[in-house]
Design an enzyme around this catalytic site. Structure first.
Site, PDB file in Angstrom:
ATOM      1  N   ASN A 125       0.807  -1.228   0.000  1.00 18.58           N
ATOM      2  CA  ASN A 125       0.000   0.000   0.000  1.00 18.58           C
ATOM      3  C   ASN A 125       0.839   1.277   0.000  1.00 18.58           C
ATOM      4  OD1 ASN A 125       0.879  -0.178   2.671  1.00 18.58           O
ATOM      5  ND2 ASN A 125      -1.112  -0.780   3.450  1.00 18.58           N
ATOM      6  N   ARG A 262       2.946   6.442  11.951  1.00  9.73           N
ATOM      7  CA  ARG A 262       2.431   5.826  13.170  1.00  9.73           C
ATOM      8  C   ARG A 262       2.137   6.922  14.179  1.00  9.73           C
ATOM      9  NH1 ARG A 262       1.449   2.325  10.380  1.00  9.73           N
ATOM     10  NH2 ARG A 262       1.903   0.091  10.557  1.00  9.73           N
ATOM     11  N   GLN A 291      -4.965   1.959  18.447  1.00 12.40           N
ATOM     12  CA  GLN A 291      -5.950   1.856  17.376  1.00 12.40           C
ATOM     13  C   GLN A 291      -6.828   0.636  17.612  1.00 12.40           C
ATOM     14  OE1 GLN A 291      -3.822   4.105  13.655  1.00 12.40           O
ATOM     15  NE2 GLN A 291      -4.073   1.937  13.489  1.00 12.40           N
ATOM     16  N   HIS A 310      -7.582   5.352  10.300  1.00 14.13           N
ATOM     17  CA  HIS A 310      -6.442   4.796   9.582  1.00 14.13           C
ATOM     18  C   HIS A 310      -6.894   4.144   8.267  1.00 14.13           C
ATOM     19  CE1 HIS A 310      -2.342   2.513  10.029  1.00 14.13           C
ATOM     20  NE2 HIS A 310      -2.426   3.233   8.930  1.00 14.13           N
TER      21      HIS A 310
END
Length: 351
Positions: A125, A262, A291, A310
């Site tokens: 990604n 992050r 998360q 995210h």
């Protein structure tokens, strides 16, 4: 404990901790990385006689499923935080696959101690995240959100909407990290006629710097000179809270900070203070710690932010690449052969 070769001969339980899709699930949905779809691997795996469990439970429910599981599929977007204590609850676990990039939620040393290999779909990604970086830089610098809110509120106050809107052209953008994502971010920013600095543990060659349009700088110099700082580096013990109170204070007054890397790279409270004081003109990103972010996370309500959940690496094309990579890793494991070297992070098989 079973070896890789022994486990590959029998049937196994595969647990996939992924984000929920209901009530939006459709048979023609392009969302593959949900607990309902399990990257569209279920038919293949169950056809081979294996048990596949898709779950969204990150707590005790996950622990119960892992008690007799051999493979765990996790993701940075809805992570399973795997430490010694959790590995101890999963005595048969032999393989952890990260469906994405960035496996900091998995303690690799703990995995090796418990005989589990760790692999991730490296490169799956990077395009999606690089594009997200550029989008969020533009959202901040052009101050997109006030004008958009006026549409929803039925207002038309141009002066109010553009009082903090700037051209990106001519600005200095500092990239902290110039790996696969940082490099692609630089290539996409090059056409905006910006001055680009970068800091990374290893310098690129002169030819690469020229191609990307970047110039190397020490981190402190980059922070002091940049109008926009974009974080594109992995989380490690060295980078934890890299942007704490002191480094944020050293940024140019009125500058912007973007972080799709992050959340833990940035000190939570120091960031809120810098935005509330006006020292930073804005912060954008989509990574949080922990998360999923709790509803009372202070970044949800801090001023001058353009946060998303995210999603930077979850474009539909990225999900297809992730699914393909996970299938390749599982296929190698089921065949009893070595895992693809470019995906393998930790070999816990003892081989």
């Amino acid at each position: 404990m079973l070896t890789v070769e022994e486990s590959a001969e029998g049937k196994m339980k595969i647990v996939a901790l992924l984000y929920p899709e209901e009530p939006h699930a459709r048979t023609d949905s392009g969302v593959l990385a949900s607990a309902e779809r399990v990257l569209d691997l279920r038919d293949w795996l169950e056809g081979e006689g294996h048990t596949v469990v898709g779950t969204t439970d990150t707590g005790e429910g996950l622990d119960e499923e892992l008690a007799d599981a051999e493979v765990l599929i996790t993701t940075p977007f809805w992570p399973a935080y795997m430490d010694d204590a959790r590995f101890a609850k999963a005595p048969q676990l032999k393989l952890v696959i990260n469906a994405g990039i960035g496996s900091d939620h998995v303690d690799r040393d703990a995995a090796k101690r418990h005989g589990a290999s760790v692999a991730e779909v490296t490169g799956s990604n990077v395009v999606s995240v690089a594009e997200h970086n550029v989008m969020q830089i533009l959202l901040l610098v052009r101050d997109f959100l006030p004008g958009h809110r006026q549409v929803e509120e039925g207002r038309w106050d141009v002066a109010d909407a553009v009082r903090s809107s700037h051209d990106l052209e001519g600005k200095t953008v500092g990239l902290v990290g110039l790996g696969a994502i940082g490099g692609r971010t630089a290539l996409r920013l090059k056409g905006f006629d910006v001055r680009m600095l970068y800091y990374a543990p290893h310098r690129r060659s002169p030819a690469e710097e020229e191609t990307l349009g970047v110039k190397y700088a020490r981190l402190d110099d980059l922070v002091a000179e940049s109008d926009v700082v974009c974080l594109a580096l992995p989380l490690s013990s060295e980078s934890q809270s890299l942007f704490g109170r002191e480094r944020i204070a050293a940024m140019k007054p009125g500058s912007w900070l973007v972080n799709t890397a992050r959340g833990a790279l940035v000190d939570t409270d120091a960031l809120v203070e810098a935005l509330e004081s006006g020292h930073l003109a804005g912060y954008a990103g989509d990574t949080w710690y922990p998360q999923p972010a709790p509803v009372d996370h202070p970044w949800r309500t801090m001023p001058r932010q353009a946060m998303t959940i995210h999603t930077s690496g979850m474009s539909l094309e990225a999900q297809q690449r992730i699914a393909s990579g996970v299938r390749e890793i599982l296929g190698a494991y089921l065949a009893g052969g070595p895992l693809p070297e470019d995906y393998l992070l930790t070999d816990g098989s003892g081989g």
